[in-house]
Enzyme design. Sequence first.
Site, PDB file in Angstrom:
ATOM      1  N   THR A  73      33.001  45.447  41.221  1.00  0.00           N
ATOM      2  CA  THR A  73      32.433  45.654  42.563  1.00  0.00           C
ATOM      3  C   THR A  73      32.552  47.127  42.929  1.00  0.00           C
ATOM      4  O   THR A  73      32.743  47.984  42.049  1.00  0.00           O
ATOM      5  CB  THR A  73      33.114  44.723  43.592  1.00  0.00           C
ATOM      6  OG1 THR A  73      32.401  44.797  44.835  1.00  0.00           O
ATOM      7  CG2 THR A  73      34.571  45.075  43.846  1.00  0.00           C
ATOM      8  N   ASN A  74      32.448  47.459  44.202  1.00  0.00           N
ATOM      9  CA  ASN A  74      32.570  48.847  44.649  1.00  0.00           C
ATOM     10  C   ASN A  74      33.351  48.867  45.965  1.00  0.00           C
ATOM     11  O   ASN A  74      33.831  47.830  46.414  1.00  0.00           O
ATOM     12  CB  ASN A  74      31.173  49.472  44.804  1.00  0.00           C
ATOM     13  CG  ASN A  74      30.316  48.625  45.728  1.00  0.00           C
ATOM     14  OD1 ASN A  74      30.626  48.483  46.904  1.00  0.00           O
ATOM     15  ND2 ASN A  74      29.264  48.030  45.191  1.00  0.00           N
ATOM     16  N   HIS A  75      33.435  50.034  46.592  1.00  0.00           N
ATOM     17  CA  HIS A  75      34.326  50.173  47.766  1.00  0.00           C
ATOM     18  C   HIS A  75      33.680  49.792  49.090  1.00  0.00           C
ATOM     19  O   HIS A  75      34.267  50.034  50.148  1.00  0.00           O
ATOM     20  CB  HIS A  75      34.842  51.613  47.859  1.00  0.00           C
ATOM     21  CG  HIS A  75      35.759  51.974  46.732  1.00  0.00           C
ATOM     22  ND1 HIS A  75      37.003  51.408  46.593  1.00  0.00           N
ATOM     23  CD2 HIS A  75      35.603  52.821  45.687  1.00  0.00           C
ATOM     24  CE1 HIS A  75      37.584  51.901  45.514  1.00  0.00           C
ATOM     25  NE2 HIS A  75      36.745  52.752  44.952  1.00  0.00           N
TER      26      HIS A  75
END
Length: 415
Positions: free
Chosen positions: A219-221
């Site tokens: 995923t990402n932030h």
Amino acid sequence: MRPERITLLENKRIILAVTGSIAVYKAVDLASKLTQAGSAVDVIMTEAAQKFVAPITFQSVTGRSVYTHLWQAASGVSLPTHIAHVGLGEGADLMGIIPATANTMAKLAHGLADDLLSVTALAARCPVVIAPAMDGGMYEHTATQANVATLIERGAYLIEPEEGRFASGLVGRGRLPETTTLIGHIRQILGRDGALQGRKVVVTAGGTREAFDPVRFITNHSSGKQGYALAQAALDAGARVTLISTTRTLPVPVGAMLVPVDSTQDMLDAVLAQTQDADALVMAAAVSDFRPATKAEQKIKKSADDSAGLTVTLVRNPDILQTVKARRDATGSPRVVVGFAAESENLLEHAQDKLRRKGLDLIAANDITATDAGFAADTNRVILLDKDGSQEILELMTKAMVSERIIERVALLLG
Ligand code: PMT
């Protein structure tokens, strides 16, 4: 930059009428938050309410006189007339009876007018919001339900009480919702005639999750904050809002329909389904361009022959905006599409390229290398680029304010 200010609530005059319930303590917080948001809050207290909290408490948080009896003059504050019950009702933007006891609702349902609250409710021409709070099963009683139904039929807006534990220790329906929920309802009423009234807006939020076994994902932030703020701004402008989100931790804005998703494919399916009858799509989600080629059925275990590491092969994900573009080219719907560009270099160049390639009306370019902007921050620095080549540089501002500016542009594009 005052994060507690809420544009929709700025310079609004709100009558907050409080009745005799232990939930009055929550109304103090509500009065304080409404005041901080920019509203002038005139509090009316019934005699019973004053048994729980003193008028000085409300006066302290609102900075305005508190009204406790019918024959009180409207002094020292800017009311349109000197007679309190007329002056309070005249020109108010909203009257909230929060918390409302069974007794007060019974009086209002029968049009009684024997104290300042009930007289003001009759004199007020603004929307009236009622948030019942009562213990011991009184809310479910047929008499209370009949009074609630009468008040709704006459145009009052009901904030349903929540289920939970009462002060008595009993459990049931009758608890006053928390301040954020109450303010969410108030925003919905105040915004309902806004620039997006009658429009449907779909917003995406959060980072997609691409699983490669049952417990692990890429995923990402993205926290979802920008997307949730956009959903709230669209609601404030009177839109019907669908929020397609991977985020599970942020409170869903009151009035938004939540479609929870995880992966890019889930989000694509939801976007295609939800935009069929939508006027606008705003893609604030951070969508993963790649996903693992396979997802293991069981949790991947360490083994003797993986000392050199584990290789996860990634394949390209579909591009949601490009898929929407293809359908929009054929059907013309949704009429307005807004994207974001999250860039760590050559911000404008990359944003312009995405605007063109993805067939967008508007793109919000944000530099994700700044600590006060982009992922997870409460603020953002955005440049708005439109398909006609214009550029609007927004200074550092809260994500709520960025969202208002984007939603204003959406309203203009929709005409
Ligand atoms: O969630 P927060 O913590 O508040 O952070 C906000 C944010 C930084 C995530 C937000 O402001 C933002 O920039 N969102 C877009 C992030 C992103 O995916 O940017 P991109 O440049 O990779 O994609 C460009 C556009 O195409 C985006 O609108 C994206 O939603 C969309 N896209 C991307 C990939 C893909 N496969 N399909 C898409 O539709």
